[in-house]
Design an enzyme around this catalytic site. Structure first.
Site, PDB file in Angstrom:
ATOM      1  CE  LYS A 116       1.965 -11.087   6.226  1.00  0.00           C
ATOM      2  NZ  LYS A 116       0.766 -10.611   6.915  1.00  0.00           N
ATOM      3  CG  HIS A 236       9.731  -1.739   5.586  1.00  0.00           C
ATOM      4  ND1 HIS A 236       8.998  -1.715   4.423  1.00  0.00           N
ATOM      5  CD2 HIS A 236      10.950  -2.211   5.245  1.00  0.00           C
ATOM      6  CE1 HIS A 236       9.752  -2.159   3.432  1.00  0.00           C
ATOM      7  NE2 HIS A 236      10.930  -2.469   3.891  1.00  0.00           N
ATOM      8  NE  ARG A 293      -1.639  -3.906  13.139  1.00  0.00           N
ATOM      9  CZ  ARG A 293      -0.842  -4.296  12.145  1.00  0.00           C
ATOM     10  NH1 ARG A 293      -0.670  -5.579  11.905  1.00  0.00           N
ATOM     11  NH2 ARG A 293      -0.232  -3.411  11.390  1.00  0.00           N
TER      12      ARG A 293
HETATM   13  C1  MV4 Z   1       6.118  -4.630  -2.661  1.00  0.00           C
HETATM   14  C2  MV4 Z   1       6.701  -3.468  -3.204  1.00  0.00           C
HETATM   15  C3  MV4 Z   1       6.823  -3.405  -4.578  1.00  0.00           C
HETATM   16  N1  MV4 Z   1       6.417  -4.443  -5.344  1.00  0.00           N
HETATM   17  N2  MV4 Z   1       5.722  -5.623  -3.482  1.00  0.00           N
HETATM   18  C4  MV4 Z   1       7.109  -3.714   1.879  1.00  0.00           C
HETATM   19  C5  MV4 Z   1       6.641  -4.378   3.120  1.00  0.00           C
HETATM   20  C6  MV4 Z   1       5.561  -5.319   2.738  1.00  0.00           C
HETATM   21  N3  MV4 Z   1       4.392  -5.045   3.515  1.00  0.00           N
HETATM   22  C7  MV4 Z   1       5.322  -5.115   1.287  1.00  0.00           C
HETATM   23  N4  MV4 Z   1       6.284  -4.145   0.826  1.00  0.00           N
HETATM   24  C8  MV4 Z   1       6.413  -3.845  -0.496  1.00  0.00           C
HETATM   25  N5  MV4 Z   1       5.980  -4.794  -1.348  1.00  0.00           N
HETATM   26  C9  MV4 Z   1       5.873  -5.524  -4.772  1.00  0.00           C
HETATM   27  N6  MV4 Z   1       5.497  -6.549  -5.558  1.00  0.00           N
HETATM   28  C10 MV4 Z   1       7.107  -2.465  -2.342  1.00  0.00           C
HETATM   29  C11 MV4 Z   1       6.979  -2.658  -0.973  1.00  0.00           C
HETATM   30  C12 MV4 Z   1       7.450  -1.578  -0.164  1.00  0.00           C
HETATM   31  C13 MV4 Z   1       6.572  -0.856   0.634  1.00  0.00           C
HETATM   32  C14 MV4 Z   1       5.227  -1.166   0.709  1.00  0.00           C
HETATM   33  C15 MV4 Z   1       4.372  -0.440   1.496  1.00  0.00           C
HETATM   34  C16 MV4 Z   1       4.873   0.621   2.220  1.00  0.00           C
HETATM   35  C17 MV4 Z   1       6.195   0.948   2.177  1.00  0.00           C
HETATM   36  C18 MV4 Z   1       7.068   0.207   1.381  1.00  0.00           C
HETATM   37  C19 MV4 Z   1       8.414   0.552   1.336  1.00  0.00           C
HETATM   38  C20 MV4 Z   1       9.263  -0.171   0.571  1.00  0.00           C
HETATM   39  C21 MV4 Z   1       8.779  -1.251  -0.175  1.00  0.00           C
END
Ligand code: MV4
Length: 502
Positions: A116, A236, A293
């Protein structure tokens, strides 16, 4: 032309891929674990081979066995579906070495997006907006991270470079908390991925999760198929997705779409992929990561574009050009997907196992159900709990919601508990109806007794929805809908509209 494709997966996605192959006249090979002997994907395929015992490590993750079977049965290609081996660069490379086409991206693209921090650095160079954070790659020391943290500012997020799915992620409020949280994030990442490497990003609060579907061929053509709104999730795990997003407009779609195409081109991407973004309240968007994917929720994009994503995957894996150019991609209506999981929404979403004794699957106009189970099938704890995807299409978002309520009502599954009541409650939630939710909604603002207390509540909900539908269908609506997207809640404009017509 491929003559035979091996599907290296199980459940609904294996069935979905077999169907696409059937339609284009390609023979199919299923692989299965001991508990999946009678599964639908085994029945639907032309040939099927046993991999081993139920645990994934001994069956669906056995890359060596799968390639050996593909070779021996004369398969020209392998489709990995999602999960299992789908994002393993070594598997993609091993297929190529064995002279079998991997229906997916190149190993180098999987690797570049799999790390990442590397993905961030790569897309930054291509001019893709990211959340402010660390920009160096490689193993950053605690000392370097502490220094970077003060520059980035708080609150921030510690994320695992090998991450995804929120594992090894920590929210940090102040510099004092950093050392402890760094340690626990590293420990969690180490045990989940065998890699304790982490990076930092400023925390974006109250954002929506928007992802853009892209398709790319080996001739340098990359197009996007618009977005999916995926904010409704719990721990998630996505629960419900919509295409298109109620938070987006045509201009933003074009902007984010072309940024997604840039991100894909930055890693020389081929085949189907998805770029994940955070979209904040002010409509700023930031690249999060790329999923290299086919995704669970791809059908909602198929419903609004009319494009069969799996067939396009097969086509570009054979070296053909995409069947569509960007100008050919048009969006029609609205689609919603509810993931039907064997889990109890009244008991903290506890997984539910057992034999499905009866099931009545909704059908009718605008309804699609992708499932890998049937009456008599046993749900075991070995694999993920999703037993079906209920997908509906409607001319408008309100029509789609009404149709989803109808389909959920028709759905009967006996033998295991399912989260269907959760989806029913969601369909009746006024915030959902107004399209006003973000990634915290399910966990922080939603309760199973939010809606539908007694018959009156249902009647009220139906009335609101009917109003939304009628509203969309008047010539007048266009203006008000546009205004609402800018400044007022849907809730207010329904009221306003009703008063106007009293
Ligand atoms: C974040 C965020 C807020 N700010 N990055 C969660 C899993 C990973 N794929 C990235 N995620 C997040 N990154 C920043 N800088 C909030 C999340 C996040 C989230 C993102 C997408 C879908 C659901 C989520 C649930 C909680 C936090």
């Amino acid at each position: 032309m491929f003559k035979k494709v091996l599907v290296a997966n199980r459940g609904e996605i294996a069935v979905r891929i077999i169907r696409a192959c059937r339609e284009v006249g390609i023979e199919t090979v299923a692989v299965y674990s001991e508990v999946d002997r009678h599964a639908l994907h085994v029945r639907y395929a032309d040939e099927a081979y046993l991999l081993g015992p139920a645990p994934s490590r001994e069956s669906y993750l056995r890359a060596d066995k799968i390639i050996d079977i593909a070779r021996r049965c004369g398969a020209d290609a392998v489709h990995p579906g999602y999960g299992f081996l789908a994002e393993r660069e070594d598997f993609a490379a091993a297929c190529a070495e064995a002279g079998i086409a991997f229906i997916g991206p190149k190993p180098s693209s999987i690797a570049a997006m799999g790390d990442k921090a590397e993905a961030r650095a790569t897309v930054i160079k291509a001019g893709v907006p990211v959340v402010p954070g660390t920009e160096d790659v490689g193993n950053l020391t605690d000392e370097e991270l502490l220094k970077a943290a003060s520059q980035i500012g708080f609150p921030l997020l510690i994320k695992a470079t090998a991450g995804g799915g929120g594992k090894g992620m920590r929210e940090v409020q102040s510099l004092e908390e950093m050392p402890t949280l760094l340690q626990s994030a590293r420990r969690e990442a180490e045990s989940a991925f065998g890699d304790g490497n982490v990076y930092l990003e400023k925390l974006v609060e109250g954002a929506r999760h928007i992802e853009i579907q892209i398709l790319a061929d080996t001739h340098g053509n990359v197009i996007h198929l618009g977005e999916r709104e995926c904010s409704l999730q719990r721990r998630h795990q996505k629960l419900l997705e919509e295409a298109l997003s109620p938070a987006m407009d045509d201009d933003l779609r074009e902007t984010m779409g072309s940024v997604a195409v840039k991100a894909a081109k930055a890693v020389d991407y081929v085949n189907a992929g998805t770029i994940e973004f955070l979209l904040d309240k002010d409509k700023n968007f930031y690249f999060l990561e790329m999923n290299t994917r086919l995704q669970v929720e791809h059908p909602i994009t198929e419903m609004v574009t009319g494009i069969d994503i799996v067939k396009e995957q097969i086509r570009v894996a054979r070296g053909r050009t995409l069947s569509y150019e960007q100008e050919d991609v048009k969006f029609n209506g609205h689609a919603i997907e509810c993931r039907v999981n064997a889990e109890d929404p009244y008991n903290n979403f506890l997984p539910s196992t057992g034999r499905i004794t009866h099931s009545l699957i909704p059908t009718g106009p605008g309804v699609r159900v992708d499932t890998g189970v049937y009456p008599g099938f046993e749900i075991t704890p070995f694999y993920d709990p999703m037993i079906a995807k209920l997908i509906v299409w409607g001319e408008t978002r309100a029509q789609a919601i009404l149709r989803m309520r109808r389909a959920l009502e028709e759905y009967r599954i006996v033998g295991v508990r399912t989260n269907i009541p959760f989806h029913q409650t969601m369909m009746d939630s006024h915030r959902f109806m107004g399209g006003q939710y973000d990634t915290r909604f399910v966990e922080e603002r939603f309760s199973m007794d939010d809606a539908g207390e007694g018959k009156d509540a249902y009647a009220e909900t139906a009335a609101i929805l009917a109003t939304l539908v009628a509203h969309r269908e008047t010539a007048l609506s266009a203006n008000i809908v546009n205004r609402n997207e800018r400044d007022t809640s849907n809730w207010k404009w329904v009221g306003r509209w009703e008063r106007m017509h009293r």
